[in-house]
Scaffold this motif. Sequence first.
Motif, mmCIF file in Angstrom:
data_model
loop_
_atom_site.group_PDB
_atom_site.id
_atom_site.type_symbol
_atom_site.label_atom_id
_atom_site.label_comp_id
_atom_site.label_asym_id
_atom_site.label_seq_id
_atom_site.Cartn_x
_atom_site.Cartn_y
_atom_site.Cartn_z
ATOM 1 N N ALA A 154 0.848 -1.194 0.000
ATOM 2 C CA ALA A 154 0.000 0.000 0.000
ATOM 3 C C ALA A 154 0.887 1.248 0.000
ATOM 4 N N ILE A 155 1.690 1.419 1.052
ATOM 5 C CA ILE A 155 2.523 2.625 1.158
ATOM 6 C C ILE A 155 3.995 2.235 1.264
ATOM 7 N N GLU A 156 4.758 2.654 0.276
ATOM 8 C CA GLU A 156 6.218 2.484 0.329
ATOM 9 C C GLU A 156 6.824 3.815 0.751
ATOM 10 N N LYS A 157 7.723 3.774 1.711
ATOM 11 C CA LYS A 157 8.474 4.974 2.056
ATOM 12 C C LYS A 157 9.760 4.906 1.231
ATOM 13 N N GLY A 158 9.754 5.680 0.122
ATOM 14 C CA GLY A 158 10.811 5.575 -0.867
ATOM 15 C C GLY A 158 12.161 6.058 -0.385
ATOM 16 N N PHE A 159 12.169 6.781 0.721
ATOM 17 C CA PHE A 159 13.434 7.281 1.264
ATOM 18 C C PHE A 159 14.084 6.250 2.185
ATOM 19 N N GLN A 160 13.412 5.127 2.421
ATOM 20 C CA GLN A 160 14.041 3.999 3.112
ATOM 21 C C GLN A 160 14.358 2.962 2.027
ATOM 22 N N ASP A 161 15.218 1.990 2.338
ATOM 23 C CA ASP A 161 15.820 1.268 1.204
ATOM 24 C C ASP A 161 15.163 -0.062 0.841
ATOM 25 N N GLY A 162 14.042 -0.373 1.463
ATOM 26 C CA GLY A 162 13.398 -1.665 1.178
ATOM 27 C C GLY A 162 12.996 -1.809 -0.283
ATOM 28 N N GLY A 163 12.385 -0.774 -0.838
ATOM 29 C CA GLY A 163 11.897 -0.836 -2.217
ATOM 30 C C GLY A 163 13.041 -0.997 -3.211
ATOM 31 N N ALA A 164 14.100 -0.207 -3.020
ATOM 32 C CA ALA A 164 15.235 -0.283 -3.943
ATOM 33 C C ALA A 164 15.843 -1.682 -3.918
ATOM 34 N N LYS A 165 15.970 -2.255 -2.728
ATOM 35 C CA LYS A 165 16.579 -3.596 -2.621
ATOM 36 C C LYS A 165 15.735 -4.636 -3.364
ATOM 37 N N LEU A 166 14.410 -4.545 -3.178
ATOM 38 C CA LEU A 166 13.535 -5.552 -3.808
ATOM 39 C C LEU A 166 13.531 -5.395 -5.328
ATOM 40 N N ARG A 167 13.515 -4.136 -5.805
ATOM 41 C CA ARG A 167 13.527 -3.920 -7.264
ATOM 42 C C ARG A 167 14.854 -4.394 -7.860
ATOM 43 N N GLU A 168 15.960 -4.080 -7.159
ATOM 44 C CA GLU A 168 17.270 -4.539 -7.641
ATOM 45 C C GLU A 168 17.331 -6.052 -7.715
ATOM 46 N N ALA A 169 16.668 -6.701 -6.772
ATOM 47 C CA ALA A 169 16.667 -8.174 -6.759
ATOM 48 C C ALA A 169 15.739 -8.737 -7.837
ATOM 49 N N GLY A 170 15.017 -7.848 -8.533
ATOM 50 C CA GLY A 170 14.215 -8.299 -9.674
ATOM 51 C C GLY A 170 12.752 -8.579 -9.374
ATOM 52 N N TYR A 171 12.306 -8.269 -8.176
ATOM 53 C CA TYR A 171 10.891 -8.540 -7.855
ATOM 54 C C TYR A 171 9.980 -7.510 -8.526
#
Length: 194
Positions: A154-171
């Motif tokens: 629902a809500i990603e806090k883009g300034f924390q690194d969870g989203g970047a890590k998951l996208r980099e991993a290809g999810y």
Amino acid sequence: MKELEERIRRDGIVKPGNVLKVDAFLNHQCDVKLFDQMGREWARLFAGKQIDKILTIEASGIGIACVAARHFGDVPVVFAKKAQSINLDGDQYVTKVYSFTKQREFPVIVSKRFLNPGEHVLLIDDFLANGKAMEGLIELCHEAGVVVEGIGIAIEKGFQDGGAKLREAGYDLQSLAIVDSMNPDTGAITFREA
Ligand SMILES: O=P(O)(O)OC[C@H]1O[C@H](OP(=O)(O)OP(=O)(O)O)[C@H](O)[C@@H]1O
Ligand SMILES: O=c1[nH]c(=O)c2nc[nH]c2[nH]1
């Protein structure tokens, strides 16, 4: 998703410590109509994918995942538990996750009966911050031999690194609102453009 961003602007409260309080509609009091709109949007974003099951983690993911399931052909929803219980029997997949809001580590447990090798699973949760909850669920999915088809947040806090890590991993990560910045002094929130 415009409706969610508008609701965050209207009812969200920015707290110190990178905390966005949305308990008026998302994770304490629940706006079921908004949950339904969110479920419809995830169904659009993940259209064409095989989704056999939705997996989430207690507590705040459960309501959202259950409403979303109505838009994925009423697939079963499994939620990982964060405590052992006499009601949990048999073989389990278990890992540990650091809880963002409770600021301590919890076990994350799913009974082996509910994740079957070869199943295609969609992960759903209310928030993505440092990615600890998702990393825990992904670990259980790998152990179970299930395919992670996508991640709906629902809500990603883009300034924390969870989203970047998951996208980099290809999810295939689909966040309905991405907060790029928020200021506890002014309450100002900026969203990432879609
Ligand atoms: O990306 P992360 O850093 O893992 O943060 C996101 C997680 O934090 C919250 O769980 P939390 O345990 O704090 O609260 P809850 O029990 O209300 O779900 C939220 O529900 C997500 O599961
Ligand atoms: O209500 C919440 N607000 C947050 O900022 C957050 N981050 C992770 N989990 C969260 N829950």
